[in-house]
Design a protein around this motif. Structure first.
Motif, PDB file in Angstrom:
ATOM      1  N   LYS A 164     127.138  26.715 -49.055  1.00  0.00           N
ATOM      2  CA  LYS A 164     127.912  27.949 -48.892  1.00  0.00           C
ATOM      3  C   LYS A 164     127.211  28.984 -48.022  1.00  0.00           C
ATOM      4  CE  LYS A 164     130.417  27.578 -53.280  1.00  0.00           C
ATOM      5  NZ  LYS A 164     130.697  28.202 -54.588  1.00  0.00           N
ATOM      6  N   GLY A 165     126.559  28.531 -46.975  1.00  0.00           N
ATOM      7  CA  GLY A 165     125.928  29.439 -46.028  1.00  0.00           C
ATOM      8  C   GLY A 165     126.736  29.569 -44.757  1.00  0.00           C
ATOM      9  N   GLY A 166     126.101  30.140 -43.722  1.00  0.00           N
ATOM     10  CA  GLY A 166     126.784  30.320 -42.452  1.00  0.00           C
ATOM     11  C   GLY A 166     127.205  29.011 -41.812  1.00  0.00           C
ATOM     12  N   GLY A 167     126.361  27.979 -41.953  1.00  0.00           N
ATOM     13  CA  GLY A 167     126.713  26.680 -41.395  1.00  0.00           C
ATOM     14  C   GLY A 167     127.950  26.100 -42.039  1.00  0.00           C
ATOM     15  N   GLU A 168     128.087  26.330 -43.332  1.00  0.00           N
ATOM     16  CA  GLU A 168     129.247  25.819 -44.048  1.00  0.00           C
ATOM     17  C   GLU A 168     130.509  26.604 -43.675  1.00  0.00           C
ATOM     18  OE1 GLU A 168     125.984  24.197 -44.888  1.00  0.00           O
ATOM     19  OE2 GLU A 168     126.053  26.249 -45.679  1.00  0.00           O
TER      20      GLU A 168
ATOM     21  N   LEU B 133     135.939  25.891 -51.865  1.00  0.00           N
ATOM     22  CA  LEU B 133     135.391  26.322 -50.582  1.00  0.00           C
ATOM     23  C   LEU B 133     136.406  27.158 -49.809  1.00  0.00           C
ATOM     24  CD1 LEU B 133     133.585  23.000 -49.678  1.00  0.00           C
ATOM     25  CD2 LEU B 133     132.452  25.206 -50.035  1.00  0.00           C
ATOM     26  N   ASN B 134     137.677  26.781 -49.873  1.00  0.00           N
ATOM     27  CA  ASN B 134     138.715  27.589 -49.229  1.00  0.00           C
ATOM     28  C   ASN B 134     138.745  28.992 -49.816  1.00  0.00           C
ATOM     29  OD1 ASN B 134     139.875  25.901 -47.244  1.00  0.00           O
ATOM     30  ND2 ASN B 134     141.041  24.796 -48.791  1.00  0.00           N
ATOM     31  N   ALA B 135     138.616  29.080 -51.136  1.00  0.00           N
ATOM     32  CA  ALA B 135     138.613  30.389 -51.781  1.00  0.00           C
ATOM     33  C   ALA B 135     137.386  31.185 -51.381  1.00  0.00           C
ATOM     34  CB  ALA B 135     138.672  30.222 -53.304  1.00  0.00           C
ATOM     35  N   TYR B 136     136.245  30.521 -51.274  1.00  0.00           N
ATOM     36  CA  TYR B 136     134.990  31.211 -50.960  1.00  0.00           C
ATOM     37  C   TYR B 136     134.980  31.716 -49.522  1.00  0.00           C
ATOM     38  CZ  TYR B 136     129.954  32.136 -50.931  1.00  0.00           C
ATOM     39  OH  TYR B 136     128.714  32.736 -50.830  1.00  0.00           O
ATOM     40  N   PHE B 137     135.471  30.873 -48.600  1.00  0.00           N
ATOM     41  CA  PHE B 137     135.406  31.213 -47.175  1.00  0.00           C
ATOM     42  C   PHE B 137     136.721  31.767 -46.623  1.00  0.00           C
ATOM     43  CE2 PHE B 137     131.934  27.970 -47.371  1.00  0.00           C
ATOM     44  CZ  PHE B 137     130.897  28.808 -46.981  1.00  0.00           C
ATOM     45  N   ASN B 138     137.720  31.903 -47.488  1.00  0.00           N
ATOM     46  CA  ASN B 138     139.023  32.405 -47.061  1.00  0.00           C
ATOM     47  C   ASN B 138     139.612  31.530 -45.954  1.00  0.00           C
ATOM     48  OD1 ASN B 138     141.228  34.148 -47.154  1.00  0.00           O
ATOM     49  ND2 ASN B 138     140.381  35.540 -45.635  1.00  0.00           N
ATOM     50  N   THR B 139     139.504  30.225 -46.142  1.00  0.00           N
ATOM     51  CA  THR B 139     140.043  29.262 -45.185  1.00  0.00           C
ATOM     52  C   THR B 139     141.212  28.508 -45.825  1.00  0.00           C
ATOM     53  OG1 THR B 139     138.302  27.725 -45.905  1.00  0.00           O
ATOM     54  CG2 THR B 139     137.923  28.947 -43.858  1.00  0.00           C
TER      55      THR B 139
ATOM     56  N   ALA C 275     122.576  43.665 -50.009  1.00  0.00           N
ATOM     57  CA  ALA C 275     122.039  42.496 -49.309  1.00  0.00           C
ATOM     58  C   ALA C 275     122.880  41.290 -49.709  1.00  0.00           C
ATOM     59  CB  ALA C 275     120.579  42.260 -49.665  1.00  0.00           C
ATOM     60  N   VAL C 276     123.250  40.463 -48.726  1.00  0.00           N
ATOM     61  CA  VAL C 276     124.098  39.296 -48.975  1.00  0.00           C
ATOM     62  C   VAL C 276     123.404  38.056 -48.444  1.00  0.00           C
ATOM     63  CG1 VAL C 276     126.347  38.240 -48.585  1.00  0.00           C
ATOM     64  CG2 VAL C 276     126.161  40.735 -48.751  1.00  0.00           C
ATOM     65  N   GLY C 277     123.266  37.049 -49.295  1.00  0.00           N
ATOM     66  CA  GLY C 277     122.649  35.800 -48.851  1.00  0.00           C
ATOM     67  C   GLY C 277     122.168  34.982 -50.027  1.00  0.00           C
ATOM     68  N   ARG C 278     121.892  33.725 -49.776  1.00  0.00           N
ATOM     69  CA  ARG C 278     121.382  32.853 -50.833  1.00  0.00           C
ATOM     70  C   ARG C 278     120.068  33.408 -51.395  1.00  0.00           C
ATOM     71  NH1 ARG C 278     122.924  29.389 -46.731  1.00  0.00           N
ATOM     72  NH2 ARG C 278     120.768  29.143 -46.056  1.00  0.00           N
ATOM     73  N   ILE C 279     119.892  33.246 -52.694  1.00  0.00           N
ATOM     74  CA  ILE C 279     118.658  33.724 -53.311  1.00  0.00           C
ATOM     75  C   ILE C 279     117.610  32.631 -53.169  1.00  0.00           C
ATOM     76  CG2 ILE C 279     117.584  34.531 -55.455  1.00  0.00           C
ATOM     77  CD1 ILE C 279     120.304  35.671 -56.240  1.00  0.00           C
ATOM     78  N   GLU C 280     116.811  32.779 -52.138  1.00  0.00           N
ATOM     79  CA  GLU C 280     115.724  31.855 -51.837  1.00  0.00           C
ATOM     80  C   GLU C 280     114.650  32.620 -51.062  1.00  0.00           C
ATOM     81  OE1 GLU C 280     116.411  28.954 -48.764  1.00  0.00           O
ATOM     82  OE2 GLU C 280     118.358  29.839 -48.292  1.00  0.00           O
TER      83      GLU C 280
ATOM     84  N   LEU D 168     120.873  42.816 -59.622  1.00  0.00           N
ATOM     85  CA  LEU D 168     120.952  41.428 -59.179  1.00  0.00           C
ATOM     86  C   LEU D 168     122.342  40.898 -59.523  1.00  0.00           C
ATOM     87  CD1 LEU D 168     119.755  38.878 -58.007  1.00  0.00           C
ATOM     88  CD2 LEU D 168     118.657  38.436 -60.228  1.00  0.00           C
ATOM     89  N   GLU D 169     123.221  40.892 -58.547  1.00  0.00           N
ATOM     90  CA  GLU D 169     124.619  40.520 -58.770  1.00  0.00           C
ATOM     91  C   GLU D 169     124.820  39.013 -58.861  1.00  0.00           C
ATOM     92  OE1 GLU D 169     126.999  42.630 -59.241  1.00  0.00           O
ATOM     93  OE2 GLU D 169     126.414  44.549 -58.344  1.00  0.00           O
ATOM     94  N   GLY D 170     124.031  38.246 -58.110  1.00  0.00           N
ATOM     95  CA  GLY D 170     124.257  36.810 -58.023  1.00  0.00           C
ATOM     96  C   GLY D 170     125.476  36.505 -57.174  1.00  0.00           C
ATOM     97  N   GLU D 171     126.056  35.328 -57.358  1.00  0.00           N
ATOM     98  CA  GLU D 171     127.242  34.948 -56.596  1.00  0.00           C
ATOM     99  C   GLU D 171     128.460  35.679 -57.138  1.00  0.00           C
ATOM    100  OE1 GLU D 171     129.775  30.935 -55.354  1.00  0.00           O
ATOM    101  OE2 GLU D 171     127.742  30.752 -56.165  1.00  0.00           O
TER     102      GLU D 171
END
Length: 398
Positions: free
Chosen positions: A14-18, A47-53, A209-214, A265-268
């Motif tokens: 669920k990153g930019g590549g995805e 994934l459609n719901a997450y990326f609005n596709t 801040a938005v992004g994977r927690i890593e 810390l909101e998480g996803e």
């Protein structure tokens, strides 16, 4: 109707590549027979719901047995090898498709593929020199490099004959240095449709801040930046949004947040809540160094927030190289943010118009470019649209 194979390792990250992969699938599914070659079983509805596709008419095929097993057993360890195996599988199936499209960087797919590069694997150098890219958590040695290159059937002459796309001018330069081939710059799709133009005076004095927690996202450093800004007298708070990739690192971040009532810390989050947070806050923070493009940065800007970013990588394309927003260290970030937060006129100047983000980085622009590239690769007529930029030809006129 052409048969197109889209190659991507794991959409679950669920990153930019995805986001790129899902939008490519959506772009080409109408009028083509599309198969996704991958290592996992993606939940396309989620994934459609997450990326609005709206990816619906796509066949999903797992790439054999070895690569999916390695991915299931070892996760992101042996990442380069997994992609080499995925590329080999797709190459062996190439005769069944009219076109192969990789959305997970350059693979050994043969000379006629379309390959979208977020940051090159760079099969020409040792793993020790593959800086600023996630690499396997194994000892880097020439044997591993040779194994991956051999398994992936990498041929540099063939790579140069592919249609190479890069996600930023910075990445395009890196690809050119690696292979001596200039890719086209095709910015990734930034979804701006849901963002509202909330007046500045109605926004909260805080950061998102938005992004994977890593660890590569450097969230600990971002919290330290917020600490420093508060020490300068600014009563700001900080929302950390994104799915967890590294559980150990999440615990470290959670412990810091627990000691600070101003760090949440909101998480996803659901897309609606993410958009609401961005549109209701004045500032954004991004911590990843040598970011290849920075879709989260573009979304922050599209939502009307002023994003502060590390002073390296491809995200400069988004903020227009405004030095007020680009920091070298935690201390430098505190200095630059303090200056901006203390100057309302400068804040107005630094905000980027959402229409400008849509024009340069929007999803419809991306889909038009992808359809044009695919049509060109298939030898089909290309309908009129804004041309894909060439590497180095910055939209600032450079």
């Amino acid at each position: 109707m052409a048969k197109i194979g889209v190659v991507h390792m794991d959409l679950g990250s669920k990153g930019g590549g995805e986001a790129v992969c899902m939008n490519v699938l959506e772009s080409v599914q109408d009028g083509h027979d599309v198969t996704l070659l991958t290592l996992t079983e993606p939940d396309l509805d989620a994934l459609n719901a997450y990326f609005n596709t709206a990816v619906t008419d796509v066949t999903v095929e797992r790439a054999g047995t070895i690569a999916p097993w390695v991915h299931e057993r070892y996760g992101l360890t042996y990442y380069i090898l997994q992609n080499a195996l995925l590329g080999r599988y797709a190459r062996n199936r190439a005769a069944e498709f009219d076109l192969l499209v990789s959305t997970i960087n350059e693979l050994g797919l043969g000379p006629d593929a379309v390959q979208y590069v977020h940051f090159p694997f760079d099969w020409t150098v040792s793993l020790d020199n593959r800086e600023h890219i996630f690499h396997p958590t194994v000892e880097a040695d020439s044997f591993y490099e040779r194994l991956c290159t051999t398994v992936g059937e990498i041929d540099l002459a063939e790579l140069r004959e592919c249609t190479l796309l890069a996600n930023s001018t910075w990445t395009a330069e890196v690809v050119a240095d690696a292979y001596g081939a200039e890719p086209r710059v095709c910015y990734p799709p930034v979804d701006t449709a849901e963002f509202d133009d909330v007046p500045w005076g109605e926004r909260e004095d805080g950061f998102v801040a938005v992004g994977r927690i890593e660890r590569s996202k450097r969230i600990v450093e971002l919290i330290e930046i917020v600490d420093g800004v508060r020490d300068r007298g600014h009563d700001v708070h900080f929302h950390v949004v994104g799915p967890t990739v590294d559980e150990e690192y999440r615990r470290e971040v959670a412990a810091m947040a627990a000691d600070r009532e101003y760090v949440i810390l909101e998480g996803e989050l659901p897309r609606e809540r993410l958009v609401e947070l961005i549109c209701s806050h004045r500032y954004g923070l991004h911590g990843k160094e040598y970011e290849h493009f920075g879709m989260a940065v573009a979304e922050l800007a599209a939502g009307g927030a002023i994003p502060f970013i590390p002073a390296n990588g491809g995200q400069h394309d988004i903020v227009g190289d405004r030095s007020e927003l680009e920091y070298e260290s935690v201390a430098d970030a505190v200095e630059r943010i303090d200056r901006v937060l203390s100057n309302r006129a400068l804040q107005r100047e630094l905000r980027i118009d959402r229409a400008e983000i849509e024009r340069r980085f929007g999803r419809e622009r991306f889909k038009d470019e992808i359809r044009a590239v695919v049509a060109e690769a298939l030898g089909e007529p290309v309908r009129e649209t804004e041309p894909v930029s060439k590497a180095g030809a910055s939209e600032r006129g450079e």
